[in-house]
Design an enzyme around this catalytic site. Structure first.
Site, PDB file in Angstrom:
ATOM      1  N   CYS A  50      84.064   8.091   5.262  1.00 20.35           N
ATOM      2  CA  CYS A  50      83.840   8.138   3.965  1.00 20.35           C
ATOM      3  C   CYS A  50      82.697   7.202   3.414  1.00 20.35           C
ATOM      4  CB  CYS A  50      84.993   7.705   3.130  1.00 20.35           C
ATOM      5  SG  CYS A  50      84.727   7.496   1.346  1.00 20.35           S
ATOM      6  N   CYS A  60      82.790   5.088   0.732  1.00 16.86           N
ATOM      7  CA  CYS A  60      83.681   3.791   0.769  1.00 16.86           C
ATOM      8  C   CYS A  60      82.999   2.694   1.645  1.00 16.86           C
ATOM      9  CB  CYS A  60      85.110   4.370   1.533  1.00 16.86           C
ATOM     10  SG  CYS A  60      85.692   5.773   0.844  1.00 16.86           S
ATOM     11  N   ASP A  61      82.595   3.054   2.696  1.00 23.04           N
ATOM     12  CA  ASP A  61      82.005   2.177   3.789  1.00 23.04           C
ATOM     13  C   ASP A  61      80.559   1.876   3.912  1.00 23.04           C
ATOM     14  OD1 ASP A  61      84.763   1.750   4.519  1.00 23.04           O
ATOM     15  OD2 ASP A  61      84.694   3.365   5.724  1.00 23.04           O
TER      16      ASP A  61
END
Ligand code: NDP
Length: 314
Positions: free
Chosen positions: A138, A141-142
């Protein structure tokens, strides 16, 4: 063989942000929801490290802590959260029947399906070895952790292109590792990729391993695998992002509910309603597009409100 039946007003299947948010709203609406946590209590977020984009946590929060907080909040209003996996369904008539762990049958007036989706991985042992240490599925997300670093994205579809473009805005250099000699993504996404100066597309490359001491420092690739001119190539990267598709956890609902070709449950007009009255789908199991904790939570909220209205109209 089913041994016991239990009647409930609202059954929630799955314990990601959608399931827990549905449980908060349903319990506050006096629906006495019963929630089964499923195979991975807390859902996909428990496999990420820091979550920095969930509103309300200005300093960020770990995925596990966020899910623990959501669970506690649901329990505070009386949600009955249980361990167990939904293994079969019978939505032929109301009350709807859901079998748990192959034995117990829950008869529910409303069902909120929030079973999520699972990112696909290549299946390399190194993906597990470096989980949370440079391997991610993701970018939203990261990606932030790889500012001014070098990263690779695997895949040639729209998701891979979108993630590569997103990461290009943060990272120094992005490699897009594509197994074929063309991108499957839409033309417009392809053009954006080709126009982004810090994305290098590596066509006809396959990843065979990762390396690094205390986290990912690079990937071993093979160019034109199996061809006479096959070539081994190593790239130096700090982050390795998988974007080769997701699999929604919808198999046990397929006899009753419509899904798209990938398996995402189809819902009606931007609501969590399915074609069966009283059965709702929330979160990633019905969302091929956004797949964020906050959008999943929002759809869980909507599903619980729908369930409450359905029951009060009945
Ligand atoms: P797709 O199934 O479209 O693409 C998956 C990609 O991963 C393909 O390029 C595929 O390669 C590659 N792949 C699969 N398995 C492997 C493997 N083992 N090794 C290497 N590569 C592999 O998935 P997406 O998640 O990209 O998209 C899903 C759907 O969502 C699509 O319909 C897409 O259009 C849509 N979408 C739309 C967006 C938008 O409109 N903005 C954004 C994101 C998604 P190959 O081509 O060789 O099979």
């Amino acid at each position: 063989m089913a041994t016991t039946n239990e009647q409930v007003k609202c059954l929630i299947i799955g314990s990601g942000p959608a399931g827990y948010t549905a449980a908060i709203y349903a319990s506050r609406a006096n629906l006495a929801p019963v929630l089964y946590e499923g195979i991975q209590p807390g859902g996909q977020l428990t496999t990420t490290t820091e979550v920095e984009n969930f509103p309300g946590y200005p300093e960020g929060v770990t995925g596990t802590q966020l899910m623990e907080d959501l669970k506690k909040q649901a329990q505070r209003f009386g949600a009955d959260i249980r361990m167990g996996i939904a293994t079969a369904t019978d939505f032929s008539a109301s009350p709807y029947k859901v079998t748990i762990d192959g034995e117990k049958v829950i008869e529910a007036e409303t069902v909120i399906i929030s079973t999520g989706a699972a990112a696909k991985y290549l299946g390399l042992p190194d993906e597990a070895k470096y989980a949370g240490m440079g391997v991610s599925a993701c970018a939203t997300c990261d990606g932030f952790f790889y500012r001014k670093k070098n990263v690779a994205v695997v895949g040639g579809g729209d998701t891979a292109c979108e993630e590569a473009i997103y990461l290009a805005g943060l990272a120094k250099q992005v490699y897009l590792i594509v197994r074929k000699n063309y991108l499957r993504a839409s033309k417009v996404m392809q053009e954006r990729v080709f126009k982004t100066p810090n994305i290098t597309v590596l066509f006809e490359h396959n990843t065979i391993g990762l390396f690094g001491e205390n986290g990912v420092e690079g990937a071993h690739l093979v160019k034109r695998k199996g061809e006479p001119d096959e070539e081994k190539v190593d790239i130096a990267i700090d982050g390795f992002f998988l974007a080769i598709g997701h699999k929604p956890n919808s198999d046990i609902f397929k006899p009753w509910l419509e899904t798209d070709e990938v398996g995402y449950i189809k819902t009606i007009d931007g609501t969590p309603r399915t074609k069966i009255p009283g059965v709702y789908a929330a979160g990633d199991v019905a969302d091929p597009h956004y797949r964020q904790a906050i959008t999943a939570a929002a759809s869980g909220c909507k599903a619980a409100i729908e369930a409450e209205r359905y029951l009060s109209n009945k």
